[in-house]
Design an enzyme around this catalytic site. Structure first.
Site, PDB file in Angstrom:
ATOM      1  N   ASP A   7      45.943  41.414   3.997  1.00  0.00           N
ATOM      2  CA  ASP A   7      46.692  40.151   3.927  1.00  0.00           C
ATOM      3  C   ASP A   7      46.170  39.346   2.735  1.00  0.00           C
ATOM      4  O   ASP A   7      45.085  39.591   2.219  1.00  0.00           O
ATOM      5  CB  ASP A   7      46.512  39.338   5.220  1.00  0.00           C
ATOM      6  CG  ASP A   7      47.341  38.047   5.172  1.00  0.00           C
ATOM      7  OD1 ASP A   7      48.523  38.121   4.788  1.00  0.00           O
ATOM      8  OD2 ASP A   7      46.802  36.970   5.480  1.00  0.00           O
ATOM      9  N   SER A   8      46.978  38.362   2.333  1.00  0.00           N
ATOM     10  CA  SER A   8      46.556  37.483   1.250  1.00  0.00           C
ATOM     11  C   SER A   8      45.369  36.612   1.661  1.00  0.00           C
ATOM     12  O   SER A   8      44.672  36.075   0.809  1.00  0.00           O
ATOM     13  CB  SER A   8      47.726  36.591   0.835  1.00  0.00           C
ATOM     14  OG  SER A   8      48.214  35.893   1.969  1.00  0.00           O
ATOM     15  N   TYR A  39      49.777  33.776  -1.743  1.00  0.00           N
ATOM     16  CA  TYR A  39      50.618  34.661  -2.537  1.00  0.00           C
ATOM     17  C   TYR A  39      52.070  34.169  -2.532  1.00  0.00           C
ATOM     18  O   TYR A  39      52.846  34.544  -3.406  1.00  0.00           O
ATOM     19  CB  TYR A  39      50.624  36.074  -1.938  1.00  0.00           C
ATOM     20  CG  TYR A  39      49.414  36.943  -2.213  1.00  0.00           C
ATOM     21  CD1 TYR A  39      48.209  36.428  -2.699  1.00  0.00           C
ATOM     22  CD2 TYR A  39      49.485  38.309  -1.962  1.00  0.00           C
ATOM     23  CE1 TYR A  39      47.121  37.259  -2.919  1.00  0.00           C
ATOM     24  CE2 TYR A  39      48.406  39.143  -2.193  1.00  0.00           C
ATOM     25  CZ  TYR A  39      47.225  38.620  -2.659  1.00  0.00           C
ATOM     26  OH  TYR A  39      46.151  39.456  -2.881  1.00  0.00           O
ATOM     27  N   GLY A  40      52.408  33.383  -1.535  1.00  0.00           N
ATOM     28  CA  GLY A  40      53.816  33.019  -1.289  1.00  0.00           C
ATOM     29  C   GLY A  40      54.464  32.187  -2.368  1.00  0.00           C
ATOM     30  O   GLY A  40      55.681  32.002  -2.370  1.00  0.00           O
ATOM     31  N   CYS A  70      50.804  40.989   5.460  1.00  0.00           N
ATOM     32  CA  CYS A  70      51.372  39.870   4.705  1.00  0.00           C
ATOM     33  C   CYS A  70      52.861  40.121   4.442  1.00  0.00           C
ATOM     34  O   CYS A  70      53.239  41.135   3.856  1.00  0.00           O
ATOM     35  CB  CYS A  70      50.624  39.767   3.376  1.00  0.00           C
ATOM     36  SG  CYS A  70      51.177  38.427   2.331  1.00  0.00           S
ATOM     37  N   ASN A  71      53.683  39.176   4.884  1.00  0.00           N
ATOM     38  CA  ASN A  71      55.127  39.313   4.659  1.00  0.00           C
ATOM     39  C   ASN A  71      55.465  39.278   3.177  1.00  0.00           C
ATOM     40  O   ASN A  71      56.329  40.011   2.708  1.00  0.00           O
ATOM     41  CB  ASN A  71      55.880  38.181   5.369  1.00  0.00           C
ATOM     42  CG  ASN A  71      56.030  38.427   6.843  1.00  0.00           C
ATOM     43  OD1 ASN A  71      57.053  38.923   7.295  1.00  0.00           O
ATOM     44  ND2 ASN A  71      55.003  38.116   7.618  1.00  0.00           N
ATOM     45  N   GLU A 150      46.533  26.321   8.636  1.00  0.00           N
ATOM     46  CA  GLU A 150      45.132  26.468   8.196  1.00  0.00           C
ATOM     47  C   GLU A 150      44.308  25.233   8.547  1.00  0.00           C
ATOM     48  O   GLU A 150      43.097  25.306   8.698  1.00  0.00           O
ATOM     49  CB  GLU A 150      45.065  26.784   6.703  1.00  0.00           C
ATOM     50  CG  GLU A 150      45.734  28.112   6.433  1.00  0.00           C
ATOM     51  CD  GLU A 150      45.083  28.989   5.390  1.00  0.00           C
ATOM     52  OE1 GLU A 150      44.163  28.525   4.702  1.00  0.00           O
ATOM     53  OE2 GLU A 150      45.519  30.150   5.277  1.00  0.00           O
ATOM     54  N   CYS A 180      56.078  35.183   8.324  1.00  0.00           N
ATOM     55  CA  CYS A 180      54.859  34.789   7.620  1.00  0.00           C
ATOM     56  C   CYS A 180      53.720  34.905   8.619  1.00  0.00           C
ATOM     57  O   CYS A 180      53.886  34.548   9.789  1.00  0.00           O
ATOM     58  CB  CYS A 180      54.982  33.358   7.107  1.00  0.00           C
ATOM     59  SG  CYS A 180      53.467  32.726   6.390  1.00  0.00           S
ATOM     60  N   THR A 181      52.590  35.416   8.136  1.00  0.00           N
ATOM     61  CA  THR A 181      51.449  35.670   9.022  1.00  0.00           C
ATOM     62  C   THR A 181      51.034  34.449   9.848  1.00  0.00           C
ATOM     63  O   THR A 181      50.541  34.593  10.959  1.00  0.00           O
ATOM     64  CB  THR A 181      50.231  36.082   8.169  1.00  0.00           C
ATOM     65  OG1 THR A 181      50.132  35.175   7.068  1.00  0.00           O
ATOM     66  CG2 THR A 181      50.356  37.501   7.685  1.00  0.00           C
ATOM     67  N   HIS A 182      51.207  33.262   9.285  1.00  0.00           N
ATOM     68  CA  HIS A 182      50.696  32.060   9.948  1.00  0.00           C
ATOM     69  C   HIS A 182      51.608  31.543  11.066  1.00  0.00           C
ATOM     70  O   HIS A 182      51.163  30.800  11.934  1.00  0.00           O
ATOM     71  CB  HIS A 182      50.522  30.927   8.932  1.00  0.00           C
ATOM     72  CG  HIS A 182      49.416  31.150   7.964  1.00  0.00           C
ATOM     73  ND1 HIS A 182      49.372  32.239   7.119  1.00  0.00           N
ATOM     74  CD2 HIS A 182      48.298  30.425   7.700  1.00  0.00           C
ATOM     75  CE1 HIS A 182      48.278  32.172   6.378  1.00  0.00           C
ATOM     76  NE2 HIS A 182      47.617  31.085   6.715  1.00  0.00           N
TER      77      HIS A 182
END
Ligand code: DGL
Length: 247
Positions: A7-8, A39-40, A70-71, A150, A180-182
């Protein structure tokens, strides 16, 4: 089975959580590019360059599989990673498309795709969903959710205001891809906003579904060895892992 999860940054730990809950791997090596996240908001060439470097990093381990949690990377750099990798590489975008298609019987269902700017601009989800016969799509870049999560803000006024900012003009969807991972960390709040009947597609669960249904992963490992690496401040990543994964 030994898997590398890329992942980023820290967000891919939400995918690791699903892998652990489903006991699919004997060993998980996690790499988060914390020095260069996010990265997005980066362009395709840069995302590809960083993704290829991650494959090179994973060559230090004898992996059976790389999962791109990571998407943004899955949307832009999966083919390029596959070209340089000596083991198979799978990503959350393909898995998310499959999971959405499996979850929705009605091809007219309205699907809302959420992700970073780079993921939404790639149209990767839209292209894949259209190939599966879904044409009633909405896509929205919601990058502000990344720093909000975050900051460990999972509910409350700031999140509600951000929901209004992004979502007020949208049609009520039947399903939402948390692209998205988050975003799984605020899935309860997103579900509350749109209504409990909305189907939420989570990247981690989608990868598990793909591994079990398509790749016929049947083995269950009672314990999983975990190793965490980060391009900056690995201790901070390990602390988040302890909290999010209860380890
Ligand atoms: N991991 C990214 C994703 O899933 C979100 C964070 C970033 O922008 O790097 O798209």
């Amino acid at each position: 089975m030994k898997v590398g999860v890329f992942d980023s940054g820290i967000g891919g730990l939400t995918v690791v959580k699903s892998l652990l809950e489903n006991k699919l791997f004997e060993e998980i090596v996690y790499f988060g590019d914390t020095a260069r996240v996010p990265y997005g908001i980066k362009d395709k060439t840069t995302i590809i360059r960083y993704a290829i470097e991650a494959v090179e990093f994973f060559k230090n381990f004898e992996l059976d599989l790389i999962i791109v949690a990571c998407n943004t990377v899955s949307a832009h750099a999966l083919d390029e990673m596959r070209e340089v990798s000596s083991c198979p590489v799978i990503g959350v975008v393909e898995a998310g498309i499959l999971a959405t298609s499996n979850a929705l019987k009605d091809k007219n269902s309205n699907i809302l795709i959420l992700g970073t700017k780079a993921t939404i601009n790639s149209k990767a989800y839209e292209i894949g969903l259209k190939e599966k016969g879904f044409n009633n799509l909405q896509a929205k870049a919601t990058g502000l959710f990344v720093p909000i999560v975050e900051e460990e803000i999972y509910s409350g006024e700031i999140l509600e205001a951000t929901f209004r900012h992004y979502f007020d003009a949208l049609k009520k969807p039947d399903a939402i891809i948390l692209g998205c991972t988050h975003f799984p960390l605020i899935s309860d709040a997103i579900g509350n906003y749109f209504g409990k009947d909305t189907i939420l597609i989570h990247s981690g669960d989608a990868i598990v579904e793909q591994l079990e249904l398509d790749f016929k992963f049947t083995a269950k490992y009672e314990t999983t060895k975990l190793e965490f690496f980060a391009s900056e401040n690995p201790e901070a990543l390990k602390n988040v892992a302890k909290k999010w994964l209860n380890i």
